[in-house]
Write an enzyme that holds these catalytic residues in place. Structure first.
Site, mmCIF file in Angstrom:
data_model
loop_
_atom_site.group_PDB
_atom_site.id
_atom_site.type_symbol
_atom_site.label_atom_id
_atom_site.label_comp_id
_atom_site.label_asym_id
_atom_site.label_seq_id
_atom_site.Cartn_x
_atom_site.Cartn_y
_atom_site.Cartn_z
ATOM 1 N N CYS A 292 0.833 -1.214 0.000
ATOM 2 C CA CYS A 292 0.000 0.000 0.000
ATOM 3 C C CYS A 292 0.865 1.261 0.000
ATOM 4 O O CYS A 292 0.485 2.269 -0.571
ATOM 5 C CB CYS A 292 -0.938 -0.011 1.191
ATOM 6 S SG CYS A 292 -0.149 -0.445 2.725
ATOM 7 N N GLU A 392 -4.040 3.294 -8.163
ATOM 8 C CA GLU A 392 -3.135 2.328 -7.540
ATOM 9 C C GLU A 392 -3.079 1.075 -8.404
ATOM 10 O O GLU A 392 -4.100 0.422 -8.635
ATOM 11 C CB GLU A 392 -3.630 1.968 -6.137
ATOM 12 C CG GLU A 392 -2.664 1.072 -5.403
ATOM 13 C CD GLU A 392 -3.094 0.777 -3.969
ATOM 14 O OE1 GLU A 392 -4.223 0.301 -3.759
ATOM 15 O OE2 GLU A 392 -2.289 1.011 -3.053
HETATM 16 P P1 NAP Z 1 -10.119 -6.215 -1.314
HETATM 17 O O1 NAP Z 1 -11.302 -6.724 -2.023
HETATM 18 O O2 NAP Z 1 -10.219 -4.868 -0.712
HETATM 19 O O3 NAP Z 1 -9.753 -7.286 -0.173
HETATM 20 C C1 NAP Z 1 -9.272 -6.948 1.102
HETATM 21 C C2 NAP Z 1 -9.945 -7.820 2.153
HETATM 22 O O4 NAP Z 1 -11.353 -7.565 2.152
HETATM 23 C C3 NAP Z 1 -9.794 -9.313 1.911
HETATM 24 O O5 NAP Z 1 -9.737 -9.987 3.153
HETATM 25 C C4 NAP Z 1 -11.092 -9.647 1.195
HETATM 26 O O6 NAP Z 1 -11.430 -10.997 1.289
HETATM 27 C C5 NAP Z 1 -12.054 -8.791 1.968
HETATM 28 N N1 NAP Z 1 -13.315 -8.513 1.271
HETATM 29 C C6 NAP Z 1 -13.598 -8.573 -0.067
HETATM 30 N N2 NAP Z 1 -14.877 -8.229 -0.296
HETATM 31 C C7 NAP Z 1 -15.432 -7.940 0.900
HETATM 32 C C8 NAP Z 1 -16.720 -7.503 1.322
HETATM 33 N N3 NAP Z 1 -17.723 -7.314 0.451
HETATM 34 N N4 NAP Z 1 -16.946 -7.280 2.637
HETATM 35 C C9 NAP Z 1 -15.954 -7.442 3.525
HETATM 36 N N5 NAP Z 1 -14.703 -7.866 3.192
HETATM 37 C C10 NAP Z 1 -14.452 -8.115 1.904
HETATM 38 O O7 NAP Z 1 -8.843 -6.224 -2.225
HETATM 39 P P2 NAP Z 1 -8.395 -7.265 -3.373
HETATM 40 O O8 NAP Z 1 -9.551 -7.599 -4.237
HETATM 41 O O9 NAP Z 1 -7.713 -8.401 -2.727
HETATM 42 O O10 NAP Z 1 -7.334 -6.368 -4.166
HETATM 43 C C11 NAP Z 1 -7.787 -5.418 -5.112
HETATM 44 C C12 NAP Z 1 -6.982 -4.133 -5.043
HETATM 45 O O11 NAP Z 1 -7.074 -3.557 -3.758
HETATM 46 C C13 NAP Z 1 -5.488 -4.306 -5.255
HETATM 47 O O12 NAP Z 1 -5.158 -4.388 -6.578
HETATM 48 C C14 NAP Z 1 -4.940 -3.065 -4.584
HETATM 49 O O13 NAP Z 1 -4.980 -1.958 -5.429
HETATM 50 C C15 NAP Z 1 -5.904 -2.843 -3.433
HETATM 51 N N6 NAP Z 1 -5.350 -3.369 -2.171
HETATM 52 C C16 NAP Z 1 -4.870 -2.493 -1.263
HETATM 53 C C17 NAP Z 1 -4.307 -2.979 -0.096
HETATM 54 C C18 NAP Z 1 -3.764 -2.075 0.941
HETATM 55 O O14 NAP Z 1 -2.862 -2.471 1.643
HETATM 56 N N7 NAP Z 1 -4.315 -0.909 1.139
HETATM 57 C C19 NAP Z 1 -4.218 -4.346 0.132
HETATM 58 C C20 NAP Z 1 -4.738 -5.222 -0.822
HETATM 59 C C21 NAP Z 1 -5.295 -4.721 -1.954
HETATM 60 P P3 NAP Z 1 -11.027 -12.033 0.090
HETATM 61 O O15 NAP Z 1 -9.748 -11.559 -0.522
HETATM 62 O O16 NAP Z 1 -10.895 -13.301 0.822
HETATM 63 O O17 NAP Z 1 -12.139 -12.010 -0.893
#
Ligand code: NAP
Ligand code: MG
Length: 496
Positions: A292, A392
């Site tokens: 991040c 991002e």
């Molecule tokens: P994400 O959807 O935001 O996932 C983060 C967490 O939220 C995971 O544990 C995910 O579970 C959970 N989650 C997903 N949908 C949810 C919902 N409706 N309600 C509650 N929790 C939920 O991120 P991602 O899809 O893995 O990554 C997509 C993008 O997010 C990346 O490309 C990046 O740009 C950004 N990202 C940012 C950070 C950061 O450190 N700020 C970290 C990761 C990703 P599951 O993965 O098990 O579905």
């Protein structure tokens, strides 16, 4: 750059029982008995299975945390601190397993981990949460504040740094007397489960830390929606952060949010490039840019542009890409979706007219053919309004932008929705101070990145301005965020 030594096989079944998560100190399967495969992103090989938890499992975990709450809340803060120290000691003892577990599920090379040190820091805070005594209008009245835990709190963490994320989002609430339900990401749930196992072994009572694995749309969505949750923390994407915030709003509970960034590396004309360039490359190559706080935009003064791009390019070409157990700088991306996202941004950058200096594609030849390997990519001629300069990417993609004066540098630095971290590279202390004040970010480093790493500052608060989120983790007052203030007024005046 970090290198690794010889590969050591990792015996995951000896670390974690198969297909179970942790509720009330018991390793249990999902109510549905369904499981999710966890794969090594370098090879696609399934390395473990975890429960596909959903709303019912979240409910079990919240009830478990509610049952554990009264005793934990009333446990002496000194004892809570000792148990967290013991957890930190076990983490230190099992450092190697934790690092390799995180490396194999996330795909990054093994390297030094900050988590035992952070845990020790938080443990030391447990018995230092203070209330106030209040001035009163009469000497016969005593006014004071107590800081009490919220109760059962929820944490949702992403896959990119499951070890640190688990510690940052569970240890402080636990130290402050809350009990926790943690939902790790489906792609990298193993490190969180193993850390929870060590917490239990350390003597942190059953039910104080519960871990429910599962998909975000099932277990994740159920957590902030559960009426038993009193406060949430979420780290991840803005879209999911919005959904979590909406659920928190419906339950009228507070939330700490960390939603990523587009962090600028501002290179001033007098910068020490020998110091800056390796740090800039490391910042975007580390964890394949899936960080991040990754410094994904270089803002360089036009007088240095040619030399900087040339030297960055040489270093990008030298980045060693491979699997976690080899002496490499960078591994694969986490999954097919993330790979597509990064490749899409490479196409978008080209279409927008940015120039690819190094990289720009997928690595397809063996040993890369089975994994989600993308080349470290350097874009030049990037303009501030381009999507690759605004959004991002979460991949090993660095954009070089040029500016002519300090005001323009600040305008570009602040010209995105994000505001997580920033770095200023200069030998001029006056400019460093001015820019540190003017840049909109929760953390500004001068001539280093982040908190400065192993020789940097201790207890450095981390969190965002603007759409990068709100709330800070890891500062000296972090435990207070996991307490609520109760004012107590005692009238001790004699009866007339
Ligand atoms: P994400 O959807 O935001 O996932 C983060 C967490 O939220 C995971 O544990 C995910 O579970 C959970 N989650 C997903 N949908 C949810 C919902 N409706 N309600 C509650 N929790 C939920 O991120 P991602 O899809 O893995 O990554 C997509 C993008 O997010 C990346 O490309 C990046 O740009 C950004 N990202 C940012 C950070 C950061 O450190 N700020 C970290 C990761 C990703 P599951 O993965 O098990 O579905
Ligand atoms: Mg996901």
């Amino acid at each position: 750059m970090a290198t690794t030594t010889a590969p050591v096989p990792l015996d995951i079944p000896s670390l974690l029982p198969d297909s179970t998560h942790l509720i009330t100190g018991e390793w249990v399967p999902a109510r549905s008995r369904s499981t999710i495969d966890v794969a090594n992103p370098a090879t696609g090989t399934v390395i473990a299975r975890v429960p596909r938890g959903a709303a019912g499992d979240i409910d079990d975990a919240v009830r478990s945390a509610e049952a554990a709450l009264p005793a934990w809340r009333d446990t002496s803060p000194a004892v809570r601190g000792e148990l967290l120290y013991r957890w930190a000691e076990l983490v230190r003892e099992h450092d190697d397993d934790i690092n390799r577990l995180e490396a194999i599920e996330v795909g990054h090379p093994v390297g030094p981990s900050p988590i035992a040190a952070r845990l020790t820091y938080l443990a030391g805070k447990a018995d230092k949460v203070l209330g106030d005594t209040l001035p009163t209008r009469s000497p016969n009245v005593l006014g004071l504040t107590l800081r009490e835990p919220y109760g059962v709190v929820g944490a949702i963490i992403p896959w990119n740094a499951p070890g640190p994320m688990t510690v940052f989002n569970t240890a402080a609430p636990i130290a402050a007397g809350n009990t926790v339900v943690l939902k790790p990401a489906e792609d990298a749930p193993l490190t969180a489960l193993y850390l929870a196992r060590l917490a239990l072994e350390a003597g942190i009572p059953p039910g104080v830390l519960n871990v429910v694995t599962g998909y975000g749309s099932e277990a994740g969505a159920a957590l902030p929606a559960h009426p038993g949750i009193r406060k949430m923390s979420f780290t991840g994407s803005p879209a999911t952060g919005t959904a979590v915030m909406e659920a928190c709003a419906r339950n009228l509970i507070p939330l700490q949010l960390e939603l990523g960034g587009k962090s600028p590396q501002i290179v001033l004309p007098d910068a020490d490039l020998d110091k800056a360039i390796p740090a800039i490359v490391r910042s975007i190559v580390m964890n394949s840019g899936q960080v991040c706080a990754a410094g994904s935009r270089v803002l360089v003064h036009s007088s240095l542009h040619g030399r900087l791009v040339e030297e960055l390019a040489a270093r990008f070409r030298a980045v060693r890409v491979g699997t976690w157990d080899q002496p490499v700088d960078m591994g694969p991306l986490i999954n097919a979706r993330q790979e597509k996202r990064v490749l899409d941004y490479l196409a978008i950058g080209r279409e927008e007219g940015a120039e690819i200096v190094v990289g720009g594609g997928k690595l397809t030849e063996p040993p890369y053919s089975e994994g989600y390997f993308v080349e470290p990519t350097l874009f030049d001629q990037v303009r501030p309004e381009m999507r690759i300069a605004q959004e991002e990417i979460f991949g090993p993609v660095l954009s070089v932008l040029t500016y002519d004066d300090e005001d323009e540098a600040v305008a570009i630095a602040n010209g995105t929705r994000y505001g997580l971290t920033a770095t200023v590279w200069t030998r001029d202390i006056g400019r460093a101070v001015r820019l540190a004040r003017r840049v909109e970010a929760g953390q500004v480093a001068v001539n280093t990145v982040g908190d400065g790493g192993p020789t940097g500052s201790i207890g450095t608060p981390f969190g965002g301005y603007k759409n990068s989120g709100f709330g800070r983790s890891m500062g000296h007052d972090y435990l207070e965020d996991w307490t609520q203030v109760k004012a107590v007024v005692i009238d001790a005046s004699p009866t007339r």
